[in-house]
Scaffold this active site. Sequence first.
Site, PDB file in Angstrom:
ATOM      1  N   ASN A 207       3.863   8.717   8.543  1.00 19.27           N
ATOM      2  CA  ASN A 207       3.713   7.708   7.502  1.00 19.27           C
ATOM      3  C   ASN A 207       2.547   7.981   6.552  1.00 19.27           C
ATOM      4  O   ASN A 207       2.553   7.521   5.412  1.00 19.27           O
ATOM      5  CB  ASN A 207       3.527   6.339   8.170  1.00 19.27           C
ATOM      6  CG  ASN A 207       3.022   5.293   7.214  1.00 19.27           C
ATOM      7  OD1 ASN A 207       3.771   4.768   6.378  1.00 19.27           O
ATOM      8  ND2 ASN A 207       1.730   4.969   7.309  1.00 19.27           N
TER       9      ASN A 207
ATOM     10  N   THR B  95       0.085  -2.191  -0.708  1.00 22.46           N
ATOM     11  CA  THR B  95      -0.775  -1.473   0.231  1.00 22.46           C
ATOM     12  C   THR B  95      -1.991  -0.945  -0.518  1.00 22.46           C
ATOM     13  O   THR B  95      -2.048  -0.961  -1.746  1.00 22.46           O
ATOM     14  CB  THR B  95      -0.049  -0.273   0.872  1.00 22.46           C
ATOM     15  OG1 THR B  95       0.069   0.777  -0.091  1.00 22.46           O
ATOM     16  CG2 THR B  95       1.330  -0.661   1.371  1.00 22.46           C
TER      17      THR B  95
ATOM     18  N   LYS C 189       6.903  14.122  -2.270  1.00 22.57           N
ATOM     19  CA  LYS C 189       7.845  13.270  -1.540  1.00 22.57           C
ATOM     20  C   LYS C 189       9.257  13.847  -1.573  1.00 22.57           C
ATOM     21  O   LYS C 189      10.030  13.699  -0.613  1.00 22.57           O
ATOM     22  CB  LYS C 189       7.812  11.856  -2.105  1.00 22.57           C
ATOM     23  CG  LYS C 189       6.492  11.127  -1.846  1.00 22.57           C
ATOM     24  CD  LYS C 189       6.154  11.064  -0.367  1.00 22.57           C
ATOM     25  CE  LYS C 189       4.925  10.231  -0.075  1.00 22.57           C
ATOM     26  NZ  LYS C 189       4.622  10.151   1.364  1.00 22.57           N
TER      27      LYS C 189
ATOM     28  N   TYR D 120       2.661  13.457  -6.595  1.00 23.11           N
ATOM     29  CA  TYR D 120       3.194  12.525  -5.605  1.00 23.11           C
ATOM     30  C   TYR D 120       4.710  12.658  -5.494  1.00 23.11           C
ATOM     31  O   TYR D 120       5.256  12.800  -4.388  1.00 23.11           O
ATOM     32  CB  TYR D 120       2.814  11.096  -5.989  1.00 23.11           C
ATOM     33  CG  TYR D 120       3.238  10.057  -4.972  1.00 23.11           C
ATOM     34  CD1 TYR D 120       2.594   9.957  -3.743  1.00 23.11           C
ATOM     35  CD2 TYR D 120       4.280   9.173  -5.238  1.00 23.11           C
ATOM     36  CE1 TYR D 120       2.976   9.011  -2.803  1.00 23.11           C
ATOM     37  CE2 TYR D 120       4.671   8.225  -4.310  1.00 23.11           C
ATOM     38  CZ  TYR D 120       4.018   8.146  -3.091  1.00 23.11           C
ATOM     39  OH  TYR D 120       4.407   7.216  -2.169  1.00 23.11           O
TER      40      TYR D 120
ATOM     41  N   ASP E 118      -7.329  13.426  11.417  1.00 28.34           N
ATOM     42  CA  ASP E 118      -6.999  13.800  10.043  1.00 28.34           C
ATOM     43  C   ASP E 118      -5.788  14.712  10.131  1.00 28.34           C
ATOM     44  O   ASP E 118      -5.893  15.862  10.570  1.00 28.34           O
ATOM     45  CB  ASP E 118      -8.189  14.511   9.401  1.00 28.34           C
ATOM     46  CG  ASP E 118      -7.907  14.970   7.971  1.00 28.34           C
ATOM     47  OD1 ASP E 118      -6.744  14.856   7.519  1.00 28.34           O
ATOM     48  OD2 ASP E 118      -8.850  15.450   7.315  1.00 28.34           O
ATOM     49  N   VAL E 119      -4.623  14.219   9.731  1.00 27.31           N
ATOM     50  CA  VAL E 119      -3.393  14.980   9.938  1.00 27.31           C
ATOM     51  C   VAL E 119      -3.285  16.191   9.012  1.00 27.31           C
ATOM     52  O   VAL E 119      -2.360  16.999   9.153  1.00 27.31           O
ATOM     53  CB  VAL E 119      -2.137  14.093   9.784  1.00 27.31           C
ATOM     54  CG1 VAL E 119      -2.037  13.113  10.939  1.00 27.31           C
ATOM     55  CG2 VAL E 119      -2.116  13.378   8.435  1.00 27.31           C
TER      56      VAL E 119
END
Length: 246
Positions: free
Chosen positions: A90, A191, A161, A157, A63-64
């Site tokens: 990613n 995705t 980003k 979001y 889990d990053v």
Amino acid sequence: MGKLDGKIAIITGGTSGIGGASASLFAGEGATVIILGRNVDQGLEKEKEITHAGGKAEYVQCDVSNMDDILRLKDHVVERYQRLDILFNNAGILITGSLEELTDEEWDRTYDVNVKAVMHMCKAFMELLIASKGVVLNNASINGLHSFIKGKKSYMYATSKAAVIQFSKYLAKNYAPDVRVNVLCPGITVTNLFTNRDFSRFADSNLLGRMADPVEIANVALFLVSDDASFVTGSVIVADAGESIK
């Protein structure tokens, strides 16, 4: 001879979508791919798929957004591989909502995964990347570009980003010429990032009239992490079928 022969690559969120397609593509070009993700079943299936095709891959549950997981991963990479050539950050999540709907918990979760995890991964592995004259590729989105403000509910979001884009530019300046750092900004891609999978609603959103297949974005990622892009650093590469200019 593959474009990534002998390279060791980490791909976060590497079990599916753009990350999964990139894992297969990088391995097919000769890299040993370390696939990170939380879903064990998906991760082991991706590892099996790559190895059965003759590639080299290892799935590591990680889990990053958890610093302890990242530190355990670093110890593992140093012990098993002694090097790292490519870091493809990613992994990301998409949570939307109007201003009135935003919660601290959702905001913090978005930034923990989309921004803080990128910082922690870069911080943990930069020494190895400097030693190998390696590459960092951070996956952002056209939603993070100042020229692309579309939709009404992408506060979390889009701003996360945008932060990834600016963070990457600072990395590129501070770690040149030893490490190349670039940003990939895809348009809408088929995705599982989307909870509503009716992609027909996006059919008229770009100049090509269709969504990207993950492998189309993975092809751009391959270029950016390979020596084909040896003179590219500090760049923001858009792959959106013209969506941001439509």
